[in-house]
Design a protein around this motif. Structure first.
Motif, PDB file in Angstrom:
ATOM      1  N   SER A   5       0.824  -1.211   0.000  1.00  0.00           N
ATOM      2  CA  SER A   5       0.000   0.000   0.000  1.00  0.00           C
ATOM      3  C   SER A   5       0.856   1.258   0.000  1.00  0.00           C
ATOM      4  CB  SER A   5      -0.920  -0.011   1.234  1.00  0.00           C
ATOM      5  OG  SER A   5      -1.658   1.185   1.328  1.00  0.00           O
ATOM      6  N   ARG A   6       1.930   1.244   0.799  1.00  0.00           N
ATOM      7  CA  ARG A   6       2.819   2.414   0.843  1.00  0.00           C
ATOM      8  C   ARG A   6       3.574   2.585  -0.473  1.00  0.00           C
ATOM      9  NH1 ARG A   6       5.347   1.976   7.015  1.00  0.00           N
ATOM     10  NH2 ARG A   6       3.386   2.460   8.086  1.00  0.00           N
ATOM     11  N   LEU A   7       3.984   1.472  -1.081  1.00  0.00           N
ATOM     12  CA  LEU A   7       4.639   1.551  -2.384  1.00  0.00           C
ATOM     13  C   LEU A   7       3.695   2.130  -3.440  1.00  0.00           C
ATOM     14  CD1 LEU A   7       6.714  -1.756  -2.777  1.00  0.00           C
ATOM     15  CD2 LEU A   7       7.574   0.579  -3.017  1.00  0.00           C
ATOM     16  N   ALA A   8       2.452   1.681  -3.423  1.00  0.00           N
ATOM     17  CA  ALA A   8       1.473   2.181  -4.390  1.00  0.00           C
ATOM     18  C   ALA A   8       1.241   3.679  -4.202  1.00  0.00           C
ATOM     19  CB  ALA A   8       0.159   1.415  -4.264  1.00  0.00           C
ATOM     20  N   ASP A   9       1.156   4.122  -2.949  1.00  0.00           N
ATOM     21  CA  ASP A   9       0.986   5.555  -2.683  1.00  0.00           C
ATOM     22  C   ASP A   9       2.173   6.344  -3.220  1.00  0.00           C
ATOM     23  OD1 ASP A   9      -1.425   5.121  -1.469  1.00  0.00           O
ATOM     24  OD2 ASP A   9      -0.637   5.142   0.575  1.00  0.00           O
ATOM     25  N   HIS A  10       3.377   5.810  -3.009  1.00  0.00           N
ATOM     26  CA  HIS A  10       4.574   6.482  -3.493  1.00  0.00           C
ATOM     27  C   HIS A  10       4.601   6.523  -5.024  1.00  0.00           C
ATOM     28  CE1 HIS A  10       8.779   7.828  -3.339  1.00  0.00           C
ATOM     29  NE2 HIS A  10       9.011   6.962  -4.307  1.00  0.00           N
ATOM     30  N   LEU A  11       4.200   5.416  -5.650  1.00  0.00           N
ATOM     31  CA  LEU A  11       4.226   5.317  -7.103  1.00  0.00           C
ATOM     32  C   LEU A  11       3.145   6.146  -7.779  1.00  0.00           C
ATOM     33  CD1 LEU A  11       4.979   1.524  -7.376  1.00  0.00           C
ATOM     34  CD2 LEU A  11       6.264   3.294  -8.586  1.00  0.00           C
ATOM     35  N   SER A  12       2.098   6.478  -7.035  1.00  0.00           N
ATOM     36  CA  SER A  12       0.998   7.234  -7.638  1.00  0.00           C
ATOM     37  C   SER A  12       1.466   8.581  -8.192  1.00  0.00           C
ATOM     38  CB  SER A  12      -0.122   7.451  -6.615  1.00  0.00           C
ATOM     39  OG  SER A  12       0.332   8.255  -5.538  1.00  0.00           O
ATOM     40  N   HIS A  13       2.591   9.085  -7.688  1.00  0.00           N
ATOM     41  CA  HIS A  13       3.132  10.354  -8.181  1.00  0.00           C
ATOM     42  C   HIS A  13       4.180  10.140  -9.273  1.00  0.00           C
ATOM     43  CE1 HIS A  13       1.115  12.138  -4.747  1.00  0.00           C
ATOM     44  NE2 HIS A  13       1.767  11.317  -3.946  1.00  0.00           N
ATOM     45  N   GLN A  14       4.450   8.887  -9.649  1.00  0.00           N
ATOM     46  CA  GLN A  14       5.509   8.600 -10.610  1.00  0.00           C
ATOM     47  C   GLN A  14       5.005   7.885 -11.858  1.00  0.00           C
ATOM     48  OE1 GLN A  14       8.414   6.783  -7.571  1.00  0.00           O
ATOM     49  NE2 GLN A  14       9.780   7.940  -8.902  1.00  0.00           N
ATOM     50  N   VAL A  15       3.694   7.816 -12.065  1.00  0.00           N
ATOM     51  CA  VAL A  15       3.157   7.167 -13.264  1.00  0.00           C
ATOM     52  C   VAL A  15       2.399   8.205 -14.088  1.00  0.00           C
ATOM     53  CG1 VAL A  15       3.012   4.923 -12.154  1.00  0.00           C
ATOM     54  CG2 VAL A  15       1.043   6.450 -12.089  1.00  0.00           C
ATOM     55  N   ALA A  16       2.351   7.952 -15.393  1.00  0.00           N
ATOM     56  CA  ALA A  16       1.745   8.896 -16.328  1.00  0.00           C
ATOM     57  C   ALA A  16       0.445   8.339 -16.880  1.00  0.00           C
ATOM     58  CB  ALA A  16       2.716   9.191 -17.472  1.00  0.00           C
ATOM     59  N   SER A  17      -0.473   9.237 -17.193  1.00  0.00           N
ATOM     60  CA  SER A  17      -1.688   8.834 -17.894  1.00  0.00           C
ATOM     61  C   SER A  17      -1.369   8.672 -19.382  1.00  0.00           C
ATOM     62  CB  SER A  17      -2.779   9.894 -17.701  1.00  0.00           C
ATOM     63  OG  SER A  17      -2.312  11.155 -18.154  1.00  0.00           O
ATOM     64  N   GLN A  18      -2.309   8.120 -20.142  1.00  0.00           N
ATOM     65  CA  GLN A  18      -2.053   7.893 -21.565  1.00  0.00           C
ATOM     66  C   GLN A  18      -1.819   9.207 -22.285  1.00  0.00           C
ATOM     67  OE1 GLN A  18      -4.583   5.058 -23.609  1.00  0.00           O
ATOM     68  NE2 GLN A  18      -4.524   6.265 -25.479  1.00  0.00           N
ATOM     69  N   SER A  19      -0.861   9.191 -23.188  1.00  0.00           N
ATOM     70  CA  SER A  19      -0.497  10.410 -23.915  1.00  0.00           C
ATOM     71  C   SER A  19      -1.625  10.859 -24.843  1.00  0.00           C
ATOM     72  CB  SER A  19       0.772  10.173 -24.735  1.00  0.00           C
ATOM     73  OG  SER A  19       1.040  11.289 -25.557  1.00  0.00           O
ATOM     74  N   ARG A  20      -1.763  12.183 -24.969  1.00  0.00           N
ATOM     75  CA  ARG A  20      -2.717  12.764 -25.910  1.00  0.00           C
ATOM     76  C   ARG A  20      -2.011  13.426 -27.092  1.00  0.00           C
ATOM     77  NH1 ARG A  20      -7.835  12.866 -23.893  1.00  0.00           N
ATOM     78  NH2 ARG A  20      -8.088  12.479 -21.660  1.00  0.00           N
ATOM     79  N   GLN A  21      -0.679  13.319 -27.115  1.00  0.00           N
ATOM     80  CA  GLN A  21       0.065  13.892 -28.231  1.00  0.00           C
ATOM     81  C   GLN A  21      -0.077  13.011 -29.478  1.00  0.00           C
ATOM     82  OE1 GLN A  21       1.526  16.653 -28.742  1.00  0.00           O
ATOM     83  NE2 GLN A  21       1.793  17.558 -26.715  1.00  0.00           N
ATOM     84  N   ARG A  22      -0.194  13.661 -30.610  1.00  0.00           N
ATOM     85  CA  ARG A  22      -0.368  12.915 -31.855  1.00  0.00           C
ATOM     86  C   ARG A  22       0.938  12.247 -32.284  1.00  0.00           C
ATOM     87  NH1 ARG A  22       0.554  14.516 -37.092  1.00  0.00           N
ATOM     88  NH2 ARG A  22      -0.474  13.209 -38.685  1.00  0.00           N
ATOM     89  N   VAL A  23       2.069  12.926 -32.156  1.00  0.00           N
ATOM     90  CA  VAL A  23       3.360  12.375 -32.565  1.00  0.00           C
ATOM     91  C   VAL A  23       4.137  11.971 -31.324  1.00  0.00           C
ATOM     92  CG1 VAL A  23       5.501  12.774 -33.843  1.00  0.00           C
ATOM     93  CG2 VAL A  23       3.369  13.876 -34.594  1.00  0.00           C
TER      94      VAL A  23
END
Length: 389
Positions: A170-188
């Motif tokens: 649980s603590r690892l997941a909380d820490h990782l929540s600030h280090q993951v990205a949502s899916q990109s919306r850039q075309r290139v």
């Protein structure tokens, strides 16, 4: 009380400076990571700021008049004279005897042990004996000591391996929540990285997800005309998925390829693998990327690479202005925790991980709970530390 701050590369360097300036009685009261001010600080690794304090000894009283000869240094004790340690005082206010000297030595040893524990976990209580093995396994995952201290903080109050595992995940997941990205919306979207990390296969996996699962029009461009068979490899993937493929050998050709793929919803650009130390080739890749006005740049790294080499790649590829990370070959490493340390050093979020060669199945968007579970599974496997926790 004397208080002093130190800037150092690590805790060992800070401890040596504190001991030199303030002596062994100094106490570490706070630690934190700081960056140098200005633009220079953006490109240099953070330093460790350590605050230490020393309780100054009260002024010594003037010595009392000398005792009569034969009684100055001897005290009665079971009929025998005993040497009194200078300045030692027993609870009753008189000169100390051998027993109290032993107690003083024990106190000094206890203080040394406490100081060592503070070095292991700055600003935190000592790690209980039964958690030392777990701490070593967490450190073996290349996690930073500060993060390990956070994961274990107060955990001695819980009971049972299952509960400990739940708390740490649980603590690892909380820490990782600030280090993951949502899916990109850039075309290139462009993919860069060292040689042999699996950029082309990873690009094909992402292309398949966009095309097959999200039903978007996907175009592919390869700049990798150096590696034998690189174009053929991506051409094979493009033919299987029915996607258009462009080959660009110069920035001008890349611009023309982008214009021909204007009808595509997503354009994925594969670049040639570069050695992190080869500044000339990195500059060449930068010339290609500057042709793309709006882009997402993924730095692709392998989990099987040594931590120091990963950190060097993170620094040397900064000139290409990457803004997301992908880690490959998670199925080939026993140390997935290195992803957290490298992502923190890079200062950009983690977007994907790959777990095999199958296209498109062995690709997973970075998810805090999934990553925490994978790291914990690696921690609890049998290893040099003994049985799994």
């Amino acid at each position: 009380m004397k208080i002093k701050r130190y800037l150092a590369r690590d805790m060992q360097e800070a401890y040596l400076a504190i001991r030199r300036d303030l002596g062994p009685e100094a106490v570490i009261v706070a630690t934190r990571q700081v960056r140098q001010p200005g633009l220079k600080g953006l490109f240099l690794p953070p330093r460790l700021e350590v605050t230490a304090a020393l309780e100054e000894a009260p002024e010594r009283k003037l010595p009392e008049p000398a005792a009569p000869a034969g009684k100055a240094a001897l005290q009665p004790g079971n009929g025998k004279g005993q040497v009194t340690p200078a300045g030692a005082v027993n609870p009753a206010g008189g000169r100390n005897n051998g027993l109290h000297g032993l107690e003083g030595l024990q106190r000094e040893l206890a203080e040394i042990k406490a100081a060592l524990n503070r070095l292991v976990r700055p600003g935190s209580p000592p790690v209980p004996e039964h958690l030392l093995a777990l701490r070593q396994r967490l450190l073996a995952q290349e996690l930073e000591e500060e993060l390990v201290a956070l994961l274990l903080d107060g955990i001695e109050a819980t009971g049972g391996t299952e509960i400990i595992g739940d708390v740490i995940r649980s603590r690892l997941a909380d820490h990782l929540s600030h280090q993951v990205a949502s899916q990109s919306r850039q075309r290139v979207q462009a993919f860069i990285g060292p040689t042999g990390v699996g950029k082309t296969t990873t690009l094909a996996k992402i292309a398949a997800r966009y095309s097959l699962y999200q039903e978007q029009k996907v175009g592919l461009i390869t700049l990798d005309t150096y590696r034998i068979g690189a174009v053929d490899q991506l051409k094979t993937y493009a033919e299987i998925m029915g996607l258009p493929l462009e080959v660009a050998m110069t920035p001008r050709e890349l611009r023309a390829s982008l214009e021909r793929l204007e009808h595509c919803d997503v354009v994925l650009v594969d670049t040639a693998g570069r050695a992190p130390e080869n500044k000339a080739m990195l500059a060449e890749t930068r010339g290609f990327l500057e042709v793309i006005p709006e882009r997402e740049v993924y730095l692709v790294l392998s989990c099987t690479t040594r931590r120091q080499d990963l950190l060097r790649a993170v620094e040397n590829f900064r000139s290409l202005k990457y803004n997301r990370l992908i880690f490959t070959k998670l199925d080939e490493t026993s140390c997935p925790g290195v992803m957290l340390t490298v992502a923190a050093a890079a200062g950009v979020p983690l977007a994907y991980i790959t777990t095999g060669q199958d296209v498109p199945d062995d690709l997973e968007p970075a998810d805090p709970h999934l990553l925490a579970r994978r790291i914990w599974e690696a921690v609890t496997k049998d290893g040099p530390g003994g049985q799994a926790a």
